[in-house]
Scaffold this active site. Structure first.
Site, PDB file in Angstrom:
ATOM      1  N   ASN A 296      37.559  46.688  32.948  1.00  0.00           N
ATOM      2  CA  ASN A 296      38.302  46.576  34.130  1.00  0.00           C
ATOM      3  C   ASN A 296      39.427  47.665  34.279  1.00  0.00           C
ATOM      4  O   ASN A 296      40.445  47.388  33.727  1.00  0.00           O
ATOM      5  CB  ASN A 296      38.634  45.109  34.237  1.00  0.00           C
ATOM      6  CG  ASN A 296      39.436  44.741  35.221  1.00  0.00           C
ATOM      7  OD1 ASN A 296      39.612  45.555  36.216  1.00  0.00           O
ATOM      8  ND2 ASN A 296      39.993  43.426  35.454  1.00  0.00           N
ATOM      9  N   TRP A 297      39.054  48.455  35.169  1.00  0.00           N
ATOM     10  CA  TRP A 297      40.137  49.674  35.411  1.00  0.00           C
ATOM     11  C   TRP A 297      41.231  49.287  36.274  1.00  0.00           C
ATOM     12  O   TRP A 297      42.308  49.866  36.399  1.00  0.00           O
ATOM     13  CB  TRP A 297      39.289  50.707  35.854  1.00  0.00           C
ATOM     14  CG  TRP A 297      38.541  51.483  34.780  1.00  0.00           C
ATOM     15  CD1 TRP A 297      38.029  50.979  33.719  1.00  0.00           C
ATOM     16  CD2 TRP A 297      37.537  52.658  35.204  1.00  0.00           C
ATOM     17  NE1 TRP A 297      37.099  51.854  33.174  1.00  0.00           N
ATOM     18  CE2 TRP A 297      36.910  52.949  34.160  1.00  0.00           C
ATOM     19  CE3 TRP A 297      37.551  53.257  36.245  1.00  0.00           C
ATOM     20  CZ2 TRP A 297      36.024  54.080  33.960  1.00  0.00           C
ATOM     21  CZ3 TRP A 297      36.697  54.597  36.135  1.00  0.00           C
ATOM     22  CH2 TRP A 297      35.951  54.956  35.174  1.00  0.00           C
ATOM     23  N   LYS A 298      41.225  48.082  37.040  1.00  0.00           N
ATOM     24  CA  LYS A 298      42.178  47.662  37.957  1.00  0.00           C
ATOM     25  C   LYS A 298      42.612  48.508  38.689  1.00  0.00           C
ATOM     26  O   LYS A 298      41.945  49.409  39.124  1.00  0.00           O
ATOM     27  CB  LYS A 298      43.572  46.836  37.064  1.00  0.00           C
ATOM     28  CG  LYS A 298      42.926  45.865  36.014  1.00  0.00           C
ATOM     29  CD  LYS A 298      44.051  45.235  35.261  1.00  0.00           C
ATOM     30  CE  LYS A 298      43.199  44.272  34.216  1.00  0.00           C
ATOM     31  NZ  LYS A 298      44.286  43.456  33.420  1.00  0.00           N
TER      32      LYS A 298
ATOM     33  N   HIS B 195      39.771  36.683  38.769  1.00  0.00           N
ATOM     34  CA  HIS B 195      40.871  37.195  37.793  1.00  0.00           C
ATOM     35  C   HIS B 195      41.958  36.696  37.933  1.00  0.00           C
ATOM     36  O   HIS B 195      42.416  36.458  39.046  1.00  0.00           O
ATOM     37  CB  HIS B 195      40.896  38.695  37.855  1.00  0.00           C
ATOM     38  CG  HIS B 195      41.525  39.390  36.658  1.00  0.00           C
ATOM     39  ND1 HIS B 195      42.843  39.265  36.569  1.00  0.00           N
ATOM     40  CD2 HIS B 195      40.872  39.995  35.685  1.00  0.00           C
ATOM     41  CE1 HIS B 195      43.036  40.222  35.415  1.00  0.00           C
ATOM     42  NE2 HIS B 195      41.928  40.507  34.736  1.00  0.00           N
TER      43      HIS B 195
ATOM     44  N   GLU C 132      45.157  37.979  38.207  1.00  0.00           N
ATOM     45  CA  GLU C 132      45.837  38.800  38.960  1.00  0.00           C
ATOM     46  C   GLU C 132      45.342  38.446  40.484  1.00  0.00           C
ATOM     47  O   GLU C 132      46.393  38.426  41.257  1.00  0.00           O
ATOM     48  CB  GLU C 132      45.719  40.127  38.669  1.00  0.00           C
ATOM     49  CG  GLU C 132      46.153  40.663  37.122  1.00  0.00           C
ATOM     50  CD  GLU C 132      45.663  41.684  36.617  1.00  0.00           C
ATOM     51  OE1 GLU C 132      44.759  42.787  37.075  1.00  0.00           O
ATOM     52  OE2 GLU C 132      45.841  41.782  35.196  1.00  0.00           O
TER      53      GLU C 132
ATOM     54  N   GLU D  30      40.189  34.568  29.571  1.00  0.00           N
ATOM     55  CA  GLU D  30      41.474  35.431  29.695  1.00  0.00           C
ATOM     56  C   GLU D  30      42.385  34.574  29.578  1.00  0.00           C
ATOM     57  O   GLU D  30      43.016  34.309  30.821  1.00  0.00           O
ATOM     58  CB  GLU D  30      41.183  36.258  30.831  1.00  0.00           C
ATOM     59  CG  GLU D  30      40.151  37.505  30.770  1.00  0.00           C
ATOM     60  CD  GLU D  30      40.534  38.733  31.457  1.00  0.00           C
ATOM     61  OE1 GLU D  30      40.166  39.672  30.989  1.00  0.00           O
ATOM     62  OE2 GLU D  30      40.829  38.888  32.710  1.00  0.00           O
TER      63      GLU D  30
ATOM     64  N   GLY E  80      47.548  42.231  29.260  1.00  0.00           N
ATOM     65  CA  GLY E  80      48.508  43.433  29.256  1.00  0.00           C
ATOM     66  C   GLY E  80      49.742  43.029  28.645  1.00  0.00           C
ATOM     67  O   GLY E  80      50.803  43.933  28.987  1.00  0.00           O
TER      68      GLY E  80
ATOM     69  N   SER F 150      44.341  41.854  26.032  1.00  0.00           N
ATOM     70  CA  SER F 150      44.948  42.745  25.021  1.00  0.00           C
ATOM     71  C   SER F 150      43.867  43.069  23.912  1.00  0.00           C
ATOM     72  O   SER F 150      44.267  43.085  22.674  1.00  0.00           O
ATOM     73  CB  SER F 150      46.234  42.275  24.445  1.00  0.00           C
ATOM     74  OG  SER F 150      47.063  42.402  25.233  1.00  0.00           O
TER      75      SER F 150
ATOM     76  N   GLY G  30      41.087  45.544  29.585  1.00  0.00           N
ATOM     77  CA  GLY G  30      41.795  46.263  30.754  1.00  0.00           C
ATOM     78  C   GLY G  30      42.337  47.732  30.014  1.00  0.00           C
ATOM     79  O   GLY G  30      41.550  48.684  30.260  1.00  0.00           O
ATOM     80  N   GLY G  31      43.558  47.604  29.797  1.00  0.00           N
ATOM     81  CA  GLY G  31      44.162  48.677  29.192  1.00  0.00           C
ATOM     82  C   GLY G  31      43.430  49.558  28.531  1.00  0.00           C
ATOM     83  O   GLY G  31      43.484  50.865  28.668  1.00  0.00           O
TER      84      GLY G  31
HETATM   85  P1  13P Z   1      44.355  43.914  28.960  1.00  0.00           P
HETATM   86  O1  13P Z   1      43.058  44.325  28.111  1.00  0.00           O
HETATM   87  O2  13P Z   1      44.975  45.271  29.552  1.00  0.00           O
HETATM   88  O3  13P Z   1      45.102  42.795  28.296  1.00  0.00           O
HETATM   89  O4  13P Z   1      43.595  43.338  30.284  1.00  0.00           O
HETATM   90  C1  13P Z   1      42.855  42.240  30.134  1.00  0.00           C
HETATM   91  C2  13P Z   1      42.041  42.085  31.544  1.00  0.00           C
HETATM   92  O5  13P Z   1      42.804  41.712  32.394  1.00  0.00           O
HETATM   93  C3  13P Z   1      40.919  42.351  31.733  1.00  0.00           C
HETATM   94  O6  13P Z   1      40.245  41.861  32.844  1.00  0.00           O
END
Ligand code: 13P
Length: 253
Positions: free
Chosen positions: A10-12, A99, A101, A171, A177, A217, A238-239
């Site tokens: 997930n590149w956000k 998600h 967010e 999640e 993050g 994470s 994510g990251g």
């Molecule tokens: P991180 O891997 O950056 O913690 O993000 C997880 C995430 O929200 C994937 O959708």
């Protein structure tokens, strides 16, 4: 059929166009040089890059392109929205929904999320449904009922033919993050819990077919232990999905 291994990047809202194309190319090079394991890989760039990303991965059977969101409306006067039908017409095969967010910053409710899931399924796109508790809910021990409510208000309203086309991602919000990963034990307990909720509603044969991913994470160091835990069928990253070598290393975990 048992649940399938899936790793989603997930590149956000990261990477400009050129950087995103470079990242897809770097990954496809790593995969063709080294060959991945028996895993479906889903890359979720932003809407603008989807067409090019689909073109770049078209010769890679194991790589699919996903969207990060879609509208809860099917079509019409909804300025700025992107529908499930539009995504489907571009060749998108997966879409993240719910998600944390989006729940937090864009006021998405469980009922909107369920509407999105139904539209995606009607358009032959597999929803990647996210659930997870906040830090205070982990600390005050209400996390199981929080997850159960999220599931009851959304995916558990689907029938058995629909649920087998949904991917669930656990999640915990406190792990996203933050660098604070859920331990394999904590994640394993929640995956077991989600699996039991599925069994209660659909029975074991159907529950077995639903992949449950861990997100929060996840990185090359902790992925192996997490992914070898029972009922953790892969990850939502994510990251670490923004760095080709790190993401490849997670794929191989
Ligand atoms: P991180 O891997 O950056 O913690 O993000 C997880 C995430 O929200 C994937 O959708």
């Amino acid at each position: 059929m048992s649940s399938h291994k899936i790793v989603v990047g997930n590149w956000k809202m990261n990477k400009d166009y050129h950087q995103a194309i470079e990242l897809v190319k770097h990954l496809t090079n790593l995969i063709s040089e080294r060959k991945p394991l028996n895993t479906t890989i889903v890359l979720s760039p932003n809407f603008l890059y989807i067409k090019d990303a689909i073109e770049l991965v078209k010769d890679f059977e194991c790589i699919k392109i996903g969207a990060q969101n879609c509208s809860h409306k099917s079509s019409g006067a909804y300025t700025g929205e992107v529908s499930a039908e539009m995504l489907s017409s571009m060749g998108v095969e997966f879409c993240i929904v719910g998600h944390s967010e989006r729940r937090e910053y864009f006021a998405e409710t469980d009922s909107m999320i369920l509407e999105k899931i139904i539209l995606l399924l009607q358009n032959k796109i597999k929803p990647i449904y996210c659930c997870g508790e906040k830090l205070e809910e982990r600390e005050n021990d209400t996390f199981c009922s929080v997850i159960e409510n999220q599931l009851n208000n959304s995916v558990l309203n689907l029938n058995a033919n629909q649920i087998v086309n949904v991917v669930i991602a656990y999640e915990p919000v406190w792990a996203i993050g933050t660098g604070k990963t859920a331990s394999a034990k904590q994640a394993g307990e929640m995956h077991q819990f989600i699996y039991e909720c599925l069994i209660k509603k659909y029975g074991a044969e159907t529950a077995e077919q639903v992949s449950i991913l861990y997100g929060g994470s996840c990185n090359p160091k902790n992925a192996q232990e997490l992914f070898s835990t029972k009922h953790i069928n892969g990850g939502l990253i994510g990251g670490a999905s923004l760095i080709a070598e790190d993401f490849y290393s997670i794929l191989n975990s």
